[in-house]
Write a protein that holds these residues in place. Structure first.
Motif, PDB file in Angstrom:
ATOM      1  N   GLN A  72     -11.743   0.450   3.202  1.00 53.02           N
ATOM      2  CA  GLN A  72     -10.853   1.540   3.605  1.00 53.02           C
ATOM      3  C   GLN A  72      -9.458   1.339   3.028  1.00 53.02           C
ATOM      4  OE1 GLN A  72     -11.438   1.251   7.848  1.00 53.02           O
ATOM      5  NE2 GLN A  72     -12.877   2.961   7.844  1.00 53.02           N
ATOM      6  N   ASN A  73      -8.957   0.107   3.064  1.00 48.18           N
ATOM      7  CA  ASN A  73      -7.634  -0.183   2.497  1.00 48.18           C
ATOM      8  C   ASN A  73      -7.614   0.067   1.003  1.00 48.18           C
ATOM      9  OD1 ASN A  73      -6.584  -0.875   4.983  1.00 48.18           O
ATOM     10  ND2 ASN A  73      -6.973  -3.051   4.727  1.00 48.18           N
ATOM     11  N   GLN A  76      -7.497   3.807   0.443  1.00 46.58           N
ATOM     12  CA  GLN A  76      -6.170   4.344   0.713  1.00 46.58           C
ATOM     13  C   GLN A  76      -5.206   3.965  -0.403  1.00 46.58           C
ATOM     14  OE1 GLN A  76      -5.260   2.823   4.591  1.00 46.58           O
ATOM     15  NE2 GLN A  76      -6.530   4.343   5.635  1.00 46.58           N
TER      16      GLN A  76
END
Length: 84
Positions: A72-73, A76
């Motif tokens: 997810q990081n 993003q």
């Protein structure tokens, strides 16, 4: 219990069975929707942590959550790079 609930549930939720803390590679494959080869590549690269119990390799539930957070990081971060 769904695959995502299996990873995120805590052992002390009222009325529930204790959550498994370790998953065999086959179940990690299902939980992460990845092939066996990809799972082992991620383990070898250090992105997905695992432990050995005898001749079995197991993936801790915490490691599954950390790997999902890593993905997810990265997603993003990639979105921010494209906007720049």
């Amino acid at each position: 219990m769904s695959a995502s609930e299996a990873v995120t549930a805590t052992p002390h939720q009222a009325g529930s069975m204790p959550t498994r803390l370790l998953y065999p590679i086959r179940e990690a494959m299902v939980l992460l929707s990845m092939s066996r080869t990809t799972i082992y590549e991620q383990i070898r690269s250090g992105r997905l942590k695992s432990v050995r119990q005898g001749s079995s390799r197991l993936v801790p539930a915490k490691a599954l959550n950390e790997y999902i957070e890593l993905l997810q990081n990265e997603a993003q971060g990639g979105a921010h790079d494209e906007a720049a």
